[in-house]
Design an enzyme around this catalytic site. Structure first.
Site, mmCIF file in Angstrom:
data_model
loop_
_atom_site.group_PDB
_atom_site.id
_atom_site.type_symbol
_atom_site.label_atom_id
_atom_site.label_comp_id
_atom_site.label_asym_id
_atom_site.label_seq_id
_atom_site.Cartn_x
_atom_site.Cartn_y
_atom_site.Cartn_z
ATOM 1 N N GLU B 70 0.835 -1.209 0.000
ATOM 2 C CA GLU B 70 0.000 0.000 0.000
ATOM 3 C C GLU B 70 0.865 1.253 0.000
ATOM 4 O O GLU B 70 0.534 2.242 -0.647
ATOM 5 C CB GLU B 70 -0.940 -0.002 1.219
ATOM 6 C CG GLU B 70 -2.101 -0.972 1.113
ATOM 7 C CD GLU B 70 -1.717 -2.415 1.406
ATOM 8 O OE1 GLU B 70 -0.566 -2.647 1.845
ATOM 9 O OE2 GLU B 70 -2.548 -3.313 1.187
ATOM 10 N N HIS B 139 -10.421 -7.152 8.945
ATOM 11 C CA HIS B 139 -11.057 -6.938 7.633
ATOM 12 C C HIS B 139 -12.501 -6.477 7.785
ATOM 13 O O HIS B 139 -13.319 -6.701 6.914
ATOM 14 C CB HIS B 139 -11.037 -8.230 6.809
ATOM 15 C CG HIS B 139 -9.676 -8.771 6.552
ATOM 16 N ND1 HIS B 139 -8.990 -9.519 7.456
ATOM 17 C CD2 HIS B 139 -8.848 -8.646 5.473
ATOM 18 C CE1 HIS B 139 -7.801 -9.854 6.963
ATOM 19 N NE2 HIS B 139 -7.691 -9.333 5.761
#
Lengths: 373, 339
Positions: B70, B139
């Site tokens: 990322e 998540h």
């Protein structure tokens, strides 16, 4: 002979699936006549009255105030002649046992608007009924074919009736070529050609009235009669601030004071109506189309088009709300036409005084056809 | 009848239409095309849940699979945005924010301010939020308030297919960095969506229901639970006004205050953890600016201050429900009667 009628939840417009009963306007046991308003119903889009499609005694109010019921649900039982309570019970029981909300996928199988490609631009139209000389309904500035939702089914009882979305409106293509009145009138003509229709009755509201008048000017042989509701093109005066305010309004708070001017009952302008209008205004191309059309309608605060001379060329009906805040009812003065000015009504008279407008239109069309012109 | 498509299709359509309209728009993220090494368009997966499916073959060279880093690809997107492109980068789960926070917090969010308005950063970061998919603590988070806290970012949380398309198009055209939060459990939701391009403006809450008794303010998936609660409460004679914020930054303070001034009562529903959240933020706003209008205490319905549990039973307890919203409304209504 007696007859037991069931009054059911109407379907106003394409998206209505249910309605909330607001209030009964007629007591149990009272006599009602065909066309009388029996109860008020509210949907997420609009509120209006349910009219009796038959005469008789209102024997049973089935729906309760504040109750939300699906389209087609039983609202009341009306009896012509005599019937025992047991007979009525039986009818109610049978109806409720057989009724399926959403009626066998009624939404899918019922008539739906068509979309066609006319010279590279999408055009949406909605057809109901059959027979007779067709009637074409032309909405006004910023409107769409749903402006006729309270009129279209009644008018189509014995006649083919076609409502369309003008270019720049509804679900028709948003890009205008020239953005003038001829472009709009020619689009209506192109639709008639596409449908192989030679001659029609035309009804137009507001800017749609000017579109109808202009079509009659361009192609007089295609027009059997003109019904003009709060029509543009019949005088200089117009509420130019409304046009500008409507075009500029980008959110609820700016739009509301504009839409309120259209109705005699400001309570009709609900958040849902504002939201639906904003959804339309946010579509790509709508803003520039509306700006073009506003300029087409009006210059320096006055209407550009004077089509008064067209009126005498055709059998014409002029309908207006006396309290119209957009185009004044005084524009009917001196015109050779059948005229009806409805007291207390505003610009959206076909919605707010639907029943009266429908009766006038039907009577007018019948008289035109009988006179054989 | 307008056409109905899903929330997921609405997002896909917005991306496709904007990419067709504007060649400076491109997509970058993990697995957004086919996953590294996929041989061709046929097996292009189109994102972990298929939201970008079909875009890779339509827009050659403009749907870029990034390595699992990322810090790398979000940084690249921020840089591209400052150089005239309009990147839509995808942070697969918002829970991975920590891996690219400097790029967003210290770079993208600060450029316009620190360069005196001479730099713009038209970046969109799409990211999945929310619990309910049995995806456990790393998540499933609802980190909307984390972004909302940062000046210089715009934060969007669509609750319907219509809003998803219009808000995403607005986000792509916006010249500031926008965090676009997509709720996983809404992807399959159907709704009417125009085929044409349109935008939904930022900072304009949506009134989903008018009511005089109490105001329910919420956003994202909680909007639907609030509507369920409001429908049930209506049958009990309590009329709720339901406001969907649509964007948490900018925040439509006017609509919140206008509604509470009318109803005098407020319940804020937020799927996020309760501390320093949209729930506390809106409660503070109303307490500060509409105190005189309040007829009872403000209630918040939120997740508890814990990680999202992996156990199905515990996750169900963790997420706010319509029943909890209803109970909170009754509590506020009773507060008035007791007073």
């Amino acid at each position: 002979m007696s007859q037991i009628h069931t009054l059911t939840m109407p379907k106003w417009g394409l998206s209505m699936t249910e309605g909330r009963v607001d209030a009964w306007l007629v007591e149990e046991g009272a006599q009602i006549n065909k066309g009388d308003e029996v109860l008020d119903v509210e949907t997420d889009k609009i509120s209006s009255s349910v009219e009796a499609p038959f005469s008789g005694v209102l024997r049973r109010q089935i729906a309760k105030p504040d109750e939300t019921l699906p389209v087609g649900a039983l609202l009341a039982v009306v009896v012509e002649g005599e019937a025992s309570d047991a007979d009525i019970d039986q009818v109610v029981q049978r109806f409720q046992a057989e009724f399926i909300p959403g009626g066998d996928g009624e939404q899918d199988s019922g008539p739906t608007p068509q979309k066609i490609d006319l010279d590279g631009r999408t055009l949406r139209y909605f057809e109901l009924g059959q027979g007779g000389t067709p009637l074409v309904l032309v909405h006004g500035f910023g409107g769409d074919l749903n402006n006729w939702l309270f009129n279209h089914p009644s008018l189509a009882a014995k006649r083919r009736v076609i409502a369309l979305d003008l270019p720049g409106h509804g679900e028709s293509g948003k890009t205008l070529q020239r953005g003038d009145l001829d472009e709009l009138s020619q689009t209506v003509l192109a639709l008639l050609d596409h449908l192989d229709i030679e001659r029609v009755h035309l009804a137009g509201h507001s800017m749609g009235g000017a579109v109808a008048l202009n079509l009659a000017r361009l192609a007089p042989s295609r027009v059997h009669s003109l019904s003009l509701l709060a029509s543009a093109g019949l005088g200089r005066d117009i509420n130019a601030d409304y046009l500008l305010g409507f075009v500029e309004a980008g959110n609820r708070n700016a739009l509301k004071p504009q839409l309120v001017q259209l109705f005699s009952d400001p309570g009709l302008v609900t958040r849902q109506m504002l939201e639906d209008m904003l959804k339309f205004k946010r579509l790509e191309g709508v803003d520039s189309a509306l700006r073009q059309l506003a300029q087409m309608i009006c210059e320096n605060g006055q209407q550009r088009h004077d089509l008064r001379a067209v009126v005498e060329q055709h059998p014409s009906l002029l309908l207006w709300g006396a309290e119209d805040a957009i185009i004044p009812a005084t524009h009917v003065d001196g015109l050779p036409a059948q005229v009806k000015v409805l007291p207390g009504q505003g610009h959206m008279l076909q919605m707010e005084a639907a029943e009266e407008v429908n009766q006038c239109l039907l009577a007018f069309l019948q008289s035109v056809e009988q006179s054989g012109r | 009848m307008a056409r109905k498509i899903t929330y997921q299709q609405a997002i896909n359509e917005a991306l496709a239409q904007e990419m067709r309209r504007d060649t400076s728009v491109f997509i970058i993220g993990e697995d957004v095309a086919g996953g590294a090494g996929a041989p061709g368009a046929e097996d292009a997966w189109g994102g972990v849940l298929g939201v970008t499916k079909g875009l890779y073959p339509q827009f050659p060279g403009r749907v870029l699979d990034a390595p699992l880093s990322e810090i790398g690809y979000v940084g690249a997107a921020v840089g591209a945005a400052t150089q005239g492109l309009r990147p839509v980068c995808e942070l697969m789960f918002v829970d991975f924010a920590g891996c690219c926070l400097d790029q967003i917090l210290n770079q993208a969010a600060k450029f316009r301010y620190m360069f005196g308005g001479k730099a713009v950063t038209p970046l969109v970061m799409r990211t999945m939020v929310g619990a309910g998919l049995r995806a456990a603590a790393q998540h499933s988070q609802m980190l909307t308030s984390l972004w909302t806290h940062i000046p210089g970012l715009k934060v969007v949380c669509p609750s319907s297919p219509y809003d998803a398309k219009g808000l995403l198009i607005q986000a792509i055209r916006d010249n500031d960095p926008v965090i676009f939060c997509e709720h996983k459990l809404l992807y399959s939701m159907q709704g009417e969506v125009p085929e044409e391009l349109y935008t939904v403006p930022f900072g304009e809450a949506n009134y989903l229901r008018d009511g005089d008794d109490i105001t329910l303010v919420t956003y994202g998936r909680m909007v639907h639970l609030a509507m369920d609660a409001a429908a049930s409460l209506a049958r009990q004679g309590i009329d709720c006004e339901v406001l969907d914020l649509r964007t948490t930054s900018p925040l439509d303070e006017d609509s919140i205050l206008e509604s509470v001034e009318k109803t005098g009562r407020l319940v804020v529903i937020d799927e996020a953890n309760p501390r320093c959240s949209m729930a506390t933020d809106i409660s503070a706003l109303v307490a500060q600016k509409a105190f005189a209008a309040l007829k009872g205490p403000i209630e918040m319905v939120t997740a508890p201050h814990t990680p999202v549990p992996f156990s199905d039973a515990l996750e169900d307890l963790y997420i706010p429900t319509a029943a909890k919203i209803e109970a909170a409304v009754h509590k506020v209504m009773a507060g008035r009667n007791a007073a």
